[in-house]
Design a protein around this motif. Structure first.
Motif, PDB file in Angstrom:
ATOM      1  N   LEU A  67      81.136 -37.275   8.807  1.00  0.00           N
ATOM      2  CA  LEU A  67      82.547 -36.904   8.775  1.00  0.00           C
ATOM      3  C   LEU A  67      82.989 -36.391   7.409  1.00  0.00           C
ATOM      4  CD1 LEU A  67      84.524 -39.529  10.891  1.00  0.00           C
ATOM      5  CD2 LEU A  67      84.263 -37.088  11.325  1.00  0.00           C
ATOM      6  N   LEU A  68      82.516 -37.017   6.338  1.00  0.00           N
ATOM      7  CA  LEU A  68      82.925 -36.566   5.009  1.00  0.00           C
ATOM      8  C   LEU A  68      82.304 -35.208   4.693  1.00  0.00           C
ATOM      9  CD1 LEU A  68      84.722 -37.497   2.723  1.00  0.00           C
ATOM     10  CD2 LEU A  68      82.721 -38.490   1.602  1.00  0.00           C
ATOM     11  N   PHE A  72      81.533 -32.983   6.911  1.00  0.00           N
ATOM     12  CA  PHE A  72      82.333 -32.078   7.739  1.00  0.00           C
ATOM     13  C   PHE A  72      83.609 -31.671   7.024  1.00  0.00           C
ATOM     14  CE2 PHE A  72      85.933 -31.570  10.615  1.00  0.00           C
ATOM     15  CZ  PHE A  72      85.472 -30.681  11.571  1.00  0.00           C
ATOM     16  N   TYR A  73      84.284 -32.661   6.432  1.00  0.00           N
ATOM     17  CA  TYR A  73      85.543 -32.378   5.747  1.00  0.00           C
ATOM     18  C   TYR A  73      85.323 -31.483   4.521  1.00  0.00           C
ATOM     19  CZ  TYR A  73      89.888 -32.983   3.230  1.00  0.00           C
ATOM     20  OH  TYR A  73      91.057 -32.737   2.562  1.00  0.00           O
ATOM     21  N   VAL A  74      84.253 -31.720   3.777  1.00  0.00           N
ATOM     22  CA  VAL A  74      83.952 -30.895   2.601  1.00  0.00           C
ATOM     23  C   VAL A  74      83.750 -29.450   3.015  1.00  0.00           C
ATOM     24  CG1 VAL A  74      82.235 -30.427   0.813  1.00  0.00           C
ATOM     25  CG2 VAL A  74      83.014 -32.771   1.200  1.00  0.00           C
ATOM     26  N   PHE A  75      82.949 -29.211   4.025  1.00  0.00           N
ATOM     27  CA  PHE A  75      82.723 -27.844   4.497  1.00  0.00           C
ATOM     28  C   PHE A  75      84.012 -27.233   5.045  1.00  0.00           C
ATOM     29  CE2 PHE A  75      78.042 -28.955   5.135  1.00  0.00           C
ATOM     30  CZ  PHE A  75      77.632 -28.158   4.078  1.00  0.00           C
ATOM     31  N   PHE A  76      84.779 -28.031   5.775  1.00  0.00           N
ATOM     32  CA  PHE A  76      86.039 -27.570   6.360  1.00  0.00           C
ATOM     33  C   PHE A  76      86.986 -27.074   5.279  1.00  0.00           C
ATOM     34  CE2 PHE A  76      90.241 -28.081   8.261  1.00  0.00           C
ATOM     35  CZ  PHE A  76      90.058 -27.656   9.568  1.00  0.00           C
ATOM     36  N   ASP A  77      87.102 -27.833   4.197  1.00  0.00           N
ATOM     37  CA  ASP A  77      87.986 -27.441   3.092  1.00  0.00           C
ATOM     38  C   ASP A  77      87.458 -26.225   2.339  1.00  0.00           C
ATOM     39  OD1 ASP A  77      90.219 -28.980   3.239  1.00  0.00           O
ATOM     40  OD2 ASP A  77      89.865 -30.102   1.398  1.00  0.00           O
ATOM     41  N   LEU A  78      86.161 -26.161   2.114  1.00  0.00           N
ATOM     42  CA  LEU A  78      85.587 -25.043   1.373  1.00  0.00           C
ATOM     43  C   LEU A  78      85.749 -23.725   2.126  1.00  0.00           C
ATOM     44  CD1 LEU A  78      82.311 -26.595  -0.090  1.00  0.00           C
ATOM     45  CD2 LEU A  78      84.416 -26.017  -1.312  1.00  0.00           C
ATOM     46  N   SER A  79      85.842 -23.783   3.443  1.00  0.00           N
ATOM     47  CA  SER A  79      86.067 -22.553   4.198  1.00  0.00           C
ATOM     48  C   SER A  79      87.419 -21.925   3.848  1.00  0.00           C
ATOM     49  CB  SER A  79      85.985 -22.828   5.701  1.00  0.00           C
ATOM     50  OG  SER A  79      87.086 -23.600   6.151  1.00  0.00           O
ATOM     51  N   LEU A  80      88.383 -22.760   3.487  1.00  0.00           N
ATOM     52  CA  LEU A  80      89.693 -22.238   3.079  1.00  0.00           C
ATOM     53  C   LEU A  80      89.577 -21.447   1.784  1.00  0.00           C
ATOM     54  CD1 LEU A  80      91.957 -25.404   3.649  1.00  0.00           C
ATOM     55  CD2 LEU A  80      91.206 -23.700   5.306  1.00  0.00           C
ATOM     56  N   VAL A  81      88.722 -21.909   0.877  1.00  0.00           N
ATOM     57  CA  VAL A  81      88.566 -21.232  -0.417  1.00  0.00           C
ATOM     58  C   VAL A  81      87.990 -19.832  -0.216  1.00  0.00           C
ATOM     59  CG1 VAL A  81      87.440 -21.342  -2.665  1.00  0.00           C
ATOM     60  CG2 VAL A  81      88.259 -23.447  -1.585  1.00  0.00           C
ATOM     61  N   GLY A  82      86.915 -19.735   0.563  1.00  0.00           N
ATOM     62  CA  GLY A  82      86.306 -18.432   0.797  1.00  0.00           C
ATOM     63  C   GLY A  82      87.268 -17.456   1.434  1.00  0.00           C
ATOM     64  N   MET A  83      87.995 -17.896   2.459  1.00  0.00           N
ATOM     65  CA  MET A  83      88.925 -16.994   3.143  1.00  0.00           C
ATOM     66  C   MET A  83      90.106 -16.629   2.245  1.00  0.00           C
ATOM     67  SD  MET A  83      89.567 -15.180   5.737  1.00  0.00           S
ATOM     68  CE  MET A  83      88.193 -15.685   6.763  1.00  0.00           C
ATOM     69  N   TYR A  84      90.554 -17.560   1.419  1.00  0.00           N
ATOM     70  CA  TYR A  84      91.664 -17.274   0.496  1.00  0.00           C
ATOM     71  C   TYR A  84      91.328 -16.093  -0.419  1.00  0.00           C
ATOM     72  CZ  TYR A  84      94.650 -17.775  -3.608  1.00  0.00           C
ATOM     73  OH  TYR A  84      95.510 -17.511  -4.657  1.00  0.00           O
ATOM     74  N   PHE A  85      90.146 -16.096  -1.004  1.00  0.00           N
ATOM     75  CA  PHE A  85      89.785 -15.020  -1.919  1.00  0.00           C
ATOM     76  C   PHE A  85      89.523 -13.711  -1.180  1.00  0.00           C
ATOM     77  CE2 PHE A  85      88.902 -18.566  -4.840  1.00  0.00           C
ATOM     78  CZ  PHE A  85      89.585 -18.103  -5.961  1.00  0.00           C
ATOM     79  N   GLY A  98      84.893 -51.106  11.981  1.00  0.00           N
ATOM     80  CA  GLY A  98      84.244 -52.367  11.630  1.00  0.00           C
ATOM     81  C   GLY A  98      83.571 -52.242  10.287  1.00  0.00           C
ATOM     82  N   SER A  99      82.315 -51.885  10.264  1.00  0.00           N
ATOM     83  CA  SER A  99      81.635 -51.591   9.001  1.00  0.00           C
ATOM     84  C   SER A  99      81.815 -50.113   8.692  1.00  0.00           C
ATOM     85  CB  SER A  99      80.138 -51.929   9.123  1.00  0.00           C
ATOM     86  OG  SER A  99      79.545 -51.191  10.166  1.00  0.00           O
ATOM     87  N   LEU A 100      82.123 -49.820   7.440  1.00  0.00           N
ATOM     88  CA  LEU A 100      82.446 -48.449   7.041  1.00  0.00           C
ATOM     89  C   LEU A 100      81.269 -47.519   7.302  1.00  0.00           C
ATOM     90  CD1 LEU A 100      84.485 -46.538   5.653  1.00  0.00           C
ATOM     91  CD2 LEU A 100      83.395 -47.118   3.470  1.00  0.00           C
ATOM     92  N   THR A 101      81.523 -46.451   8.035  1.00  0.00           N
ATOM     93  CA  THR A 101      80.504 -45.434   8.272  1.00  0.00           C
ATOM     94  C   THR A 101      81.176 -44.090   8.509  1.00  0.00           C
ATOM     95  OG1 THR A 101      78.626 -44.760   9.626  1.00  0.00           O
ATOM     96  CG2 THR A 101      80.422 -45.867  10.758  1.00  0.00           C
ATOM     97  N   PHE A 102      80.476 -43.033   8.118  1.00  0.00           N
ATOM     98  CA  PHE A 102      80.944 -41.674   8.393  1.00  0.00           C
ATOM     99  C   PHE A 102      79.964 -40.933   9.301  1.00  0.00           C
ATOM    100  CE2 PHE A 102      83.039 -42.834   4.429  1.00  0.00           C
ATOM    101  CZ  PHE A 102      84.337 -42.405   4.649  1.00  0.00           C
TER     102      PHE A 102
END
Length: 495
Positions: free
Chosen positions: A130-131, A133-146, A186-190
């Motif tokens: 999940l984390l 996924f989130y990193v890639f998801f956010d980085l896609s905004l950077v590429g499209m912005y430029f 329960g136990s932390l997992t991504f």
């Protein structure tokens, strides 16, 4: 192999930035070669993919520890849904990079950002953490912005800023929802596979509803769903045609894919409880998108609003698949149709936005009233636009029909009245595309377009490849459906 599909374009992007004194043509050829690698790798994965009933849910899994204290790792893998969307994305990136674009004497940076965006986009669809996924998801905004801000036209910087701020707000909501989901396990997992198995937050009505709301809000902006779609038209109108093709064909799919991969799969009971409101929102998007598109004089704005309409179909299919009502067969049909819709829309709308690039490069004009009669001087362009338009309105024999038929057949099993209302969107979509073709290509041709150039070979090849796939899926969808069904059947059976 999946890791290579992500890393090769990423490394290619950095290599292009340090390529000394390369001409624009050389840079373009290198970028095309690099962009072809992920497609080849994914075709190999496709050939080896096991669609059998006893196959593992995720295949080609690779795991490398990243932040062990948080249980975060480089986890990538693929099921039938991810494979279909990833392969479509790789095709579309190759076509967009091969398109003869106006790089404004900044070819290295232009193609580097494209390759960077390809790497992180494929990462979104292949991530099993999940984390990550989130990193890639956010980085896609950077590429499209430029890509929008630096190579767009007219009010591009402002459109790029609105796109980034709006969608980044959605990604923050997704981050909060991810944390709520992971902490509730329960136990932390991504690890996505663990979270799908555990079904965290089950029975926690208020908390699970808030987490679902965060996902729906964040992914709804990306999709985009009404009324979270207002960033989309200015981003499209001011972006170069190939960039718009990726924005509509790939980035919008991250929203619907995220809904399927996370709340639909990991919060099935909560998702089922709120499937009807989501389906109603999808139908509103279908009708709103088609009606507003019908009223647009600007060619690019018209096509942009059809994405609101078509992504509404996909979300309707997901909502129907997650509903308590209906049969397993109906839910399976709806979910498969939603995934096919993402693939079909990516290819069709990608082709339509490449066609808009022809109009801008030739005439610097998107106003449909300025044209007319172009079939007389541009028959190849007319034929390509006609195929893309008929595919988008759902004509049998083309990819759009395969998707929409399954979505509405599946939705009738769960929410027949929603399906009946949503069908009006197809009628309006047919009207807006037929009117578009009439205004652009038929009737009297203004004298100033007598020398309007038809599609050239460098434009015809990438555009023709996309349309060939649209026809192939429409005529013989079996290969695509077999891969997708292997994943959607697992998700429906587990509910």
């Amino acid at each position: 192999m999946l890791t290579l599909a992500i890393l090769v374009p990423l490394l290619g992007a950095f290599a292009l930035l340090f390529l000394p004194n390369a001409s624009e043509q050389t840079t373009r050829r290198i970028a095309i070669g690099v962009a072809a690698v992920p497609l080849v790798l994914l075709l190999i994965v496709w050939a080896r993919f096991d669609t059998g009933a006893g196959a593992a849910a995720f295949q080609q899994v690779a795991t490398v520890p990243w932040i062990p204290s948080l249980g975060v790792a480089w986890r990538v893998g693929i099921d039938g849904i991810a494979l279909a969307i990833s392969a479509m994305s790789a095709v579309l990136f190759l076509a967009a990079i091969a398109w003869p674009a106006e790089t404004k004497q900044r070819a290295r940076a232009y193609y580097a950002w494209f390759l960077f965006l390809e790497a992180v986009s494929l990462g979104v669809f292949m991530a099993l953490d999940l984390l990550l996924f989130y990193v890639f998801f956010d980085l896609s905004l950077v590429g499209m912005y430029f890509l929008i801000g630096r190579w767009g036209h007219d009010d591009a910087p402002r459109a790029a800023l609105k796109f980034f701020v709006y969608t980044f707000a959605g990604s923050l909501a997704i981050l909060l929802a991810i944390l709520g989901l992971s902490l509730g396990s329960g136990s932390l997992t991504f690890d996505m596979r663990e979270l799908i198995a555990r079904q965290p937050l089950a029975g926690m009505d208020v908390r699970s509803a808030l987490v679902l709301l965060g996902f729906v809000f964040g992914f709804g902006i990306k999709t985009p769903l009404f009324p979270l779609h207002t960033w989309l038209p200015p981003a499209h109108v001011n972006a170069p045609g190939p960039v718009s093709a990726i924005l509509a064909g790939v980035l919008l799919k991250m929203g619907v894919y995220g809904l399927i991969r996370i709340p639909f799969s990991m919060m099935s009971a909560t998702f089922a409880r709120y499937a009807l409101p989501l389906g109603i929102l999808a139908v509103i998007s279908i009708l709103w998108g088609s009606l507003v598109a019908l009223g647009q004089q600007d060619l690019k704005r018209r096509i942009a609003y059809t994405s609101v309409n078509h992504m509404g179909y996909a979300v309707l299919g997901v909502a129907a698949a997650g509903a308590v009502a209906g049969s397993d067969a109906g839910r399976l049909l709806a979910l498969t149709g939603a995934v096919v819709e993402m693939v079909a829309h990516g290819l069709i709308t990608g082709a339509l936005f490449l066609i808009t690039a022809v109009f801008w490069q030739r005439a610097r004009e998107y106003d449909m009233d300025a044209y007319g009669g172009l079939a007389q001087v541009a028959p190849r362009l007319t034929a390509a636009a006609t195929v893309a338009a008929f595919a988008s309105l759902g004509l049998p024999g083309l990819a759009g029909f395969v998707a929409e038929f399954q979505i509405f057949a599946g939705t009738f099993a769960s929410y027949p009245w929603l399906a009946a209302i949503g069908l009006l969107g197809i009628l309006i979509t047919a009207a807006l595309f037929l009117q578009m073709l009439q205004r652009l290509f038929f009737g009297a041709m203004p004298a100033r377009w007598a020398d309007f150039a038809d599609l050239r070979v460098r434009e015809l090849v990438p555009l023709g490849a996309l349309l060939l796939l649209v026809v192939a899926i429409g005529v013989y969808p079996h290969e695509l459906l077999a891969v997708i069904d292997s994943a959607t059947a697992t998700l429906v059976r587990s509910r």
